[in-house]
Scaffold this motif. Structure first.
Motif, PDB file in Angstrom:
ATOM      1  N   ARG A   1     -51.305 -41.533  28.195  1.00  0.00           N
ATOM      2  CA  ARG A   1     -51.528 -42.847  29.824  1.00  0.00           C
ATOM      3  C   ARG A   1     -50.118 -42.291  30.401  1.00  0.00           C
ATOM      4  N   GLU A   2     -48.955 -43.205  30.083  1.00  0.00           N
ATOM      5  CA  GLU A   2     -47.802 -43.495  30.726  1.00  0.00           C
ATOM      6  C   GLU A   2     -47.183 -42.099  31.218  1.00  0.00           C
ATOM      7  N   LEU A   3     -46.848 -41.048  30.288  1.00  0.00           N
ATOM      8  CA  LEU A   3     -46.578 -39.850  30.492  1.00  0.00           C
ATOM      9  C   LEU A   3     -46.938 -38.815  31.422  1.00  0.00           C
ATOM     10  N   PHE A   4     -48.721 -38.778  31.159  1.00  0.00           N
ATOM     11  CA  PHE A   4     -49.383 -37.813  32.625  1.00  0.00           C
ATOM     12  C   PHE A   4     -49.652 -38.608  33.707  1.00  0.00           C
TER      13      PHE A   4
ATOM     14  N   MET B   1     -41.859 -29.518  31.511  1.00  0.00           N
ATOM     15  CA  MET B   1     -42.110 -29.623  30.208  1.00  0.00           C
ATOM     16  C   MET B   1     -39.819 -30.549  30.346  1.00  0.00           C
ATOM     17  N   THR B   2     -39.398 -29.681  31.244  1.00  0.00           N
ATOM     18  CA  THR B   2     -38.004 -30.678  31.867  1.00  0.00           C
ATOM     19  C   THR B   2     -38.867 -32.118  31.556  1.00  0.00           C
ATOM     20  N   LYS B   3     -39.368 -31.735  32.879  1.00  0.00           N
ATOM     21  CA  LYS B   3     -39.420 -33.588  33.473  1.00  0.00           C
ATOM     22  C   LYS B   3     -40.703 -34.177  32.371  1.00  0.00           C
ATOM     23  N   SER B   4     -41.266 -33.815  31.677  1.00  0.00           N
ATOM     24  CA  SER B   4     -41.701 -34.076  30.135  1.00  0.00           C
ATOM     25  C   SER B   4     -40.757 -34.909  29.710  1.00  0.00           C
ATOM     26  N   ASP B   5     -40.022 -34.340  28.776  1.00  0.00           N
ATOM     27  CA  ASP B   5     -38.949 -34.317  27.538  1.00  0.00           C
ATOM     28  C   ASP B   5     -38.276 -35.419  28.723  1.00  0.00           C
ATOM     29  N   ALA B   6     -37.896 -36.032  29.776  1.00  0.00           N
ATOM     30  CA  ALA B   6     -37.521 -36.430  30.634  1.00  0.00           C
ATOM     31  C   ALA B   6     -37.503 -37.746  30.350  1.00  0.00           C
ATOM     32  N   ILE B   7     -39.275 -37.733  30.538  1.00  0.00           N
ATOM     33  CA  ILE B   7     -40.261 -38.585  31.025  1.00  0.00           C
ATOM     34  C   ILE B   7     -39.968 -39.079  28.996  1.00  0.00           C
ATOM     35  N   ILE B   8     -40.410 -38.680  28.003  1.00  0.00           N
ATOM     36  CA  ILE B   8     -40.627 -39.098  26.780  1.00  0.00           C
ATOM     37  C   ILE B   8     -38.762 -40.087  26.161  1.00  0.00           C
ATOM     38  N   ALA B   9     -37.962 -39.042  26.786  1.00  0.00           N
ATOM     39  CA  ALA B   9     -36.887 -40.065  26.507  1.00  0.00           C
ATOM     40  C   ALA B   9     -36.709 -41.187  26.732  1.00  0.00           C
ATOM     41  N   ALA B  10     -36.595 -41.524  28.257  1.00  0.00           N
ATOM     42  CA  ALA B  10     -36.487 -42.529  28.861  1.00  0.00           C
ATOM     43  C   ALA B  10     -37.798 -43.276  27.918  1.00  0.00           C
ATOM     44  N   MET B  11     -38.888 -43.111  27.810  1.00  0.00           N
ATOM     45  CA  MET B  11     -39.668 -44.477  26.414  1.00  0.00           C
ATOM     46  C   MET B  11     -39.834 -44.472  25.591  1.00  0.00           C
ATOM     47  N   GLU B  12     -38.854 -43.508  25.253  1.00  0.00           N
ATOM     48  CA  GLU B  12     -38.324 -43.947  23.830  1.00  0.00           C
ATOM     49  C   GLU B  12     -36.856 -44.910  23.727  1.00  0.00           C
ATOM     50  N   ALA B  13     -35.982 -44.832  25.097  1.00  0.00           N
ATOM     51  CA  ALA B  13     -34.699 -45.250  25.209  1.00  0.00           C
ATOM     52  C   ALA B  13     -35.553 -46.760  25.156  1.00  0.00           C
ATOM     53  N   ALA B  14     -36.468 -46.867  25.942  1.00  0.00           N
ATOM     54  CA  ALA B  14     -37.336 -48.313  26.609  1.00  0.00           C
ATOM     55  C   ALA B  14     -37.143 -48.722  25.113  1.00  0.00           C
ATOM     56  N   HIS B  15     -37.927 -47.900  24.440  1.00  0.00           N
ATOM     57  CA  HIS B  15     -38.257 -48.628  23.124  1.00  0.00           C
ATOM     58  C   HIS B  15     -37.129 -49.513  22.023  1.00  0.00           C
ATOM     59  N   ALA B  16     -36.675 -48.592  22.020  1.00  0.00           N
ATOM     60  CA  ALA B  16     -35.261 -49.463  21.095  1.00  0.00           C
ATOM     61  C   ALA B  16     -34.532 -49.908  21.869  1.00  0.00           C
ATOM     62  N   ARG B  17     -34.445 -49.899  23.251  1.00  0.00           N
ATOM     63  CA  ARG B  17     -33.772 -51.834  24.019  1.00  0.00           C
ATOM     64  C   ARG B  17     -34.661 -52.725  23.756  1.00  0.00           C
ATOM     65  N   ALA B  18     -35.845 -52.091  23.965  1.00  0.00           N
ATOM     66  CA  ALA B  18     -36.925 -53.947  23.223  1.00  0.00           C
ATOM     67  C   ALA B  18     -36.308 -53.745  21.585  1.00  0.00           C
ATOM     68  N   VAL B  19     -36.544 -53.149  21.135  1.00  0.00           N
ATOM     69  CA  VAL B  19     -36.617 -53.594  19.357  1.00  0.00           C
ATOM     70  C   VAL B  19     -35.410 -53.173  18.617  1.00  0.00           C
ATOM     71  N   GLY B  20     -34.506 -52.615  18.945  1.00  0.00           N
ATOM     72  CA  GLY B  20     -33.277 -52.605  18.856  1.00  0.00           C
ATOM     73  C   GLY B  20     -33.081 -51.493  18.519  1.00  0.00           C
ATOM     74  N   GLU B  21     -31.835 -50.765  18.536  1.00  0.00           N
ATOM     75  CA  GLU B  21     -31.631 -49.303  18.843  1.00  0.00           C
ATOM     76  C   GLU B  21     -31.720 -48.893  16.713  1.00  0.00           C
ATOM     77  N   GLN B  22     -30.927 -49.698  16.256  1.00  0.00           N
ATOM     78  CA  GLN B  22     -31.197 -49.361  14.310  1.00  0.00           C
ATOM     79  C   GLN B  22     -32.511 -49.111  14.250  1.00  0.00           C
ATOM     80  N   ALA B  23     -33.558 -50.050  14.606  1.00  0.00           N
ATOM     81  CA  ALA B  23     -34.732 -50.445  14.267  1.00  0.00           C
ATOM     82  C   ALA B  23     -35.662 -49.209  14.476  1.00  0.00           C
ATOM     83  N   TYR B  24     -35.574 -48.879  15.878  1.00  0.00           N
ATOM     84  CA  TYR B  24     -35.682 -47.943  16.163  1.00  0.00           C
ATOM     85  C   TYR B  24     -35.587 -46.867  15.907  1.00  0.00           C
ATOM     86  N   ALA B  25     -34.768 -46.673  15.342  1.00  0.00           N
ATOM     87  CA  ALA B  25     -34.404 -45.178  14.720  1.00  0.00           C
ATOM     88  C   ALA B  25     -34.452 -45.284  13.184  1.00  0.00           C
ATOM     89  N   GLU B  26     -34.417 -46.807  12.754  1.00  0.00           N
ATOM     90  CA  GLU B  26     -35.131 -46.776  11.637  1.00  0.00           C
ATOM     91  C   GLU B  26     -36.775 -46.336  11.621  1.00  0.00           C
TER      92      GLU B  26
END
Length: 151
Positions: free
Chosen positions: A26-29, A109-134
Motif C-alpha cells: 500500500r505504501e510503496l504503490f 525500479m530506481t524509485k521503488s528501490d529508494a522508497i523501500i530503502a527509506a521504509m527500511e531505514a524508518a523501521h530500523a530507527r523505530a526498533v533500533g539498527e541492530q534489532a532491525y538487522a537481526e
C-alpha cells in the motif's frame, strides 16, 4: 477465545507476513503513484521486482516470484501495454524471448528501490539498527527455509 481474537492477539507467521506485505505494498504503490507511476498495481511486482536491467526470461521471473509462467505472461502483456517492458529475442537463444525494461521501468525500479530503502531505514530507527538487522537476518532464514532455498 474466538479464532479471530487469537489471530489478532497472537498472529502466526502467515498473518504477520501478510500484514507486512500488504502494508508495504500500500505504501510503496501510493508513493510510486505520486512519483509518476499511478498505473502500476502490486501484482506487477511479480515481474518488476525480479526483472534484471538487461532483461530476464519469463521462466526465470516465474521461478523467482513463485508465480506460474502463465501468470507472468499475463503480467508481461499488461506491462508491455503500459510501456514498462518489451519482449526482445534472447541473444543467447534466439528461440527464447527476454523481458527487457524500458526507460519507464528503469525509472520505476530506481524509485521503488529508494522508497523501500527509506521504509527500511524508518523501521530500523523505530526498533533500533541492530534489532532491525537481526530481524532481517532471521526473517531471510525463515523465508529461505519456507521456500526451500536454504543452503
Amino acid at each position: 477465545m474466538r479464532r479471530s481474537d487469537r489471530k489478532q492477539d497472537e498472529p502466526d507467521l502467515g498473518v504477520l507476513a501478510g500484514r507486512t506485505l500488504f502494508a508495504l505494498q500500500r505504501e510503496l504503490f501510493a508513493k510510486l503513484a505520486e512519483q509518476g507511476h499511478p498505473e502500476l498495481r502490486p501484482r506487477h511486482g511479480a515481474v518488476l521486482a525480479y526483472l534484471d536491467e538487461e532483461g530476464s526470461r519469463a521462466t526465470d521471473l516465474a521461478a523467482q516470484s513463485g508465480q506460474h509462467k502463465q501468470v507472468i505472461g499475463t503480467l508481461v502483456d499488461e506491462l508491455v501495454a503500459l510501456g514498462y517492458v518489451e519482449r526482445q529475442p534472447d541473444p543467447a537463444d534466439r528461440r527464447a524471448k527476454l523481458i527487457v525494461p524500458t526507460e519507464k521501468a528503469l525509472d520505476h525500479m530506481t524509485k521503488s528501490d529508494a522508497i523501500i530503502a527509506a521504509m527500511e531505514a524508518a523501521h530500523a530507527r523505530a526498533v533500533g539498527e541492530q534489532a532491525y538487522a537481526e530481524f532481517k537476518r532471521v526473517f531471510k532464514l525463515v523465508a529461505e527455509r519456507q521456500t526451500g532455498t536454504a543452503e
